[in-house]
Design an enzyme around this catalytic site. Structure first.
Site, mmCIF file in Angstrom:
data_model
loop_
_atom_site.group_PDB
_atom_site.id
_atom_site.type_symbol
_atom_site.label_atom_id
_atom_site.label_comp_id
_atom_site.label_asym_id
_atom_site.label_seq_id
_atom_site.Cartn_x
_atom_site.Cartn_y
_atom_site.Cartn_z
ATOM 1 N N SER A 113 0.799 -1.222 0.000
ATOM 2 C CA SER A 113 0.000 0.000 0.000
ATOM 3 C C SER A 113 0.830 1.270 0.000
ATOM 4 O O SER A 113 0.290 2.331 -0.289
ATOM 5 C CB SER A 113 -0.932 0.015 1.198
ATOM 6 O OG SER A 113 -1.698 -1.161 1.228
ATOM 7 N N VAL A 114 2.130 1.203 0.343
ATOM 8 C CA VAL A 114 2.882 2.456 0.288
ATOM 9 C C VAL A 114 2.979 2.940 -1.151
ATOM 10 O O VAL A 114 3.209 4.119 -1.393
ATOM 11 C CB VAL A 114 4.295 2.328 0.898
ATOM 12 C CG1 VAL A 114 4.214 1.969 2.355
ATOM 13 C CG2 VAL A 114 5.145 1.360 0.148
#
Lengths: 117, 570
Positions: B293-294
């Site tokens: 998700s980064v």
């Protein structure tokens, strides 16, 4: 006359040889001394480098951290709190205690020491 | 009988009266004496000439081997210092034992004496070496001073010492991956040691200028104190969450200098054998991972920068997306329409995929290329892994890439791209050496507009204030960041209980000076019953790192109006 000249020349040769030998000996001795000093300088430089490495080893953050953890009952150190970091501009001026003019013989409120900020 | 004759030289004086000289020796006897004297001198000269010829023919093997050995071992290396002058690597003179077997009289006595003092020598090997007719053999390199003294006191002929420069790393494993290590001949094997070898030191050495010469120390941009903080916090996190590996990077967002980089498990460069173990590789630059998700930060930045999406837009995240036979859904989905900030702080896969679709796949490829996420990122370290890209960049691949799966990049690339997003849009290549302001001006490339960077900073801070990054907040230092919980792939399938968690952050968020990235490999729940998402394990690690290292880095805490008053005492 020739004989005296001969003797003079022989003496000159001997003195010349002795002087040259003397100078050469002095030069050799000086060279030895220089080499010895250079060796000592190298030794000192090595010792300095060795000590710097030792100082760096003793000053490593993880070593200091483990020492603090081990001896904190005695040292009583705590981690820095964010509120403890201020700039000098944020600090108020130090309060000044002024003596009333004419001594402090007055009583009541007027006689108490005043604080000026 | 001599007759008065004219004087032949000035030394002969005319006599007034001829003097009768009585010679007791005949002239022939004189002549023979002269000949004898000549013969004696001739013999002496012949002897000298013969000795000269003998000396010229003698081979110089023994001394040549000795000289070349002394040259190769006395080669010194420059010290490595951190940005504050602390020593990271230095040379120490040690004694190395050699033997000239031709000069050894009694091999047995020599072997016995040496084995007694240095027990870890191989007896048969030593015996074989001493019995060979070679001119010069090494017996043991880099001995301790006590051992050297005792061998010296044995008084063995043909055995001697050369002083060698041994490389010593006072920090041990603290900056191990950055500094690298050297082999026994002081040639760099990994890290910055190998870098300076390739850059100028091996050329200097081949020209012969490094024999026993002190050199100017090489300064790095790494801060030893922050490096220790990062390594310490990663080690504690690995223990607390029982992770199998961890990596942490602190990057200067304004200049691109690497302030700290740690990867666990690591090795002690003083102990060379550990460096070869595969598990101890440098994961920060040498390992590629799906960041999870980064990566949504890059997708959001791309959508906002292209103008296709504005920060006030909303997307429908009620239903999962179906593409190419796969379903994309949210983890703990909200099942409603989400605005762009909400997509970011709730980490919605559906919303991010829709933002990417609104921008277009071609723009995504171009944007990631601009951020240098699709090519190998070259740093001074020799180990730089190339990212893994999908074979076909079709719609499904683009959607999975938008939330961080399907593309594998190194943590260093992620941190460098994030620095570009938060510092006003300038992409700077990372470096381990100090960088001046002129170099920053000349190397910087504008990749997004300053307005997009401002919006990204706002989203980062919002995520820490009210999103999943709450545990990373440190009062006084406005920390902003994005969590990433990526499931790991095993045998081609995603495994649900094995994750690689990361937290990508920057502080202080109003004008970011440093980017902090922490990656934890397979962290387990700390206690029974709580989850193991990134907000619970990677975010607190970043918070600890920021709290401990911000004062060292000179970042002043800032408290808004209305905060508690400062307590002072005079």
């Amino acid at each position: 006359m020739v004989r005296t000249l001969n003797i003079l020349f022989i003496l000159a040769v001997v003195i010349g040889a002795a002087t040259v030998y003397d100078m050469k000996l002095a030069a050799t001795k000086s060279a030895e001394k220089v080499a010895e000093l250079k060796r000592q300088i190298e030794e000192e430089r090595d010792a300095i480098r060795h000590l710097k490495a030792e100082w760096s080893l003793l000053n490593q953050p993880d070593r200091l951290q483990s020492l603090v953890e081990r001896y904190n009952d005695y040292l009583l150190l705590e981690p820095l709190d964010v509120k403890q970091i201020v700039t000098p501009e944020e600090l108020p001026a130090r309060p000044v205690m002024l003596e009333p003019i004419g001594g402090s013989q007055m009583g009541g409120y007027a006689g108490s020491p005043s604080v000026v900020q | 009988m001599t007759i008065t004759s004219e004087p032949a030289s000035f030394l002969q004086v005319r006599r007034a009266q001829p003097r009768v000289s009585r010679s007791s020796v005949s002239s022939s006897a004189v002549k023979s004496r002269v000949y004898v004297a000549m013969l004696a001198f001739a013999c002496v000269y012949v002897a000298i000439a013969g000795r000269l010829v003998m000396l010229a023919q003698m081979e110089e093997e023994p001394s040549r081997a000795w000289i070349s050995a002394q040259d190769s071992v006395a080669a010194s290396r420059p010290d490595l210092l951190d940005r504050n002058g602390e020593i990271l690597a230095t040379d120490i003179k040690t004694a190395s034992l050699y033997a000239e077997p031709r000069k050894i009289i009694d091999v047995d006595e020599a072997v016995e004496g040496l084995i007694r003092i240095v027990p870890d020598l191989d007896r048969s090997l030593v015996r074989r070496r001493l019995e060979s007719g070679a001119g010069f053999v090494w017996l043991k390199r880099e001995m301790t001073p006590q051992q050297a003294d005792r061998v010296h006191n044995l008084g063995l002929p043909g055995v001697g010492f050369l002083s060698e420069n041994q490389r010593f790393y006072p920090g041990g494993p603290t900056a191990g991956h950055i500094v690298g290590s050297v082999n026994v001949d002081n040639q760099g094997l990994a890290g910055i040691e190998k870098y300076i070898d390739d850059a100028w030191l091996s050329d200097l050495r081949s020209l012969g200028f490094t024999a026993d010469r002190t050199m100017e120390p090489v300064r790095l941009s790494v801060d030893l104190r922050v490096q220790h903080v990062v390594r310490d916090e990663l080690a504690k996190a690995m223990e607390r969450y029982r992770a199998i590996a961890a990596a942490g990077i602190v990057l200067d967002a304004k200049t691109g200098e690497v302030v700290a980089m740690s990867s666990l498990p690591d090795y002690d460069p003083n102990n060379r054998s550990q460096a070869l173990e595969k598990d101890r590789l440098n994961r920060a630059t040498g390992g590629v991972f799906e960041m999870g998700s980064v990566f949504k930060t890059f997708t959001t930045a791309m959508a906002l920068d292209s103008g296709a999406v504005s920060i006030n837009d909303s997307f429908d995240a009620t239903r999962p997306i179906r593409a190419g036979g796969r379903t994309i859904s949210d983890f703990h989905g909200k099942h409603r329409i989400l605005s762009v900030p909400e997509i970011f702080i709730y980490s919605s896969n559906i919303g991010t995929a829709k933002m990417m679709l609104a921008t277009g796949i071609a723009r995504q490829q171009d944007f990631l290329k601009r951020l240098h996420l699709t090519d190998r990122l070259q740093t001074e370290l020799p180990e730089n892994a190339a990212p893994l890209l999908p074979q076909k960049w079709n719609e499904l691949a683009a959607m999975t890439i938008s939330f961080g799966h399907g593309i594998s990049v190194t943590p260093m690339q992620t941190a460098v791209a994030t620095a570009a997003l938060v510092n006003g849009g300038t992409l700077l290549p990372p470096t381990f050496l100090p960088r001046s302001q002129e170099e920053v001006q000349s190397l910087g490339k504008q990749v997004i507009s300053p307005e997009t960077s401002r919006m990204m900073r706002y989203l980062f801070r919002l995520n820490v204030l009210s999103g999943s990054g709450r545990r990373a907040d440190v009062p006084g230092y406005t920390v902003g960041g994005k969590t990433g919980t990526a499931e790991k792939i095993e045998n081609g399938r995603y495994v649900s209980n094995k994750r690689r968690n990361s937290f990508l952050s920057a502080f202080p968020m109003d004008d970011p000076r440093y980017v902090v990235l922490v990656v934890l490999d397979e962290p387990k729940p700390e206690k029974e019953g709580i989850g193991a998402t990134a907000g619970l394990n990677a975010a607190p690690v970043v918070g600890s790192i920021v709290r401990r290292s911000a004062p060292m880095l000179g970042v002043m805490p800032r408290f808004g109006k209305g905060d508690e008053p400062i307590e002072i005492s005079y």
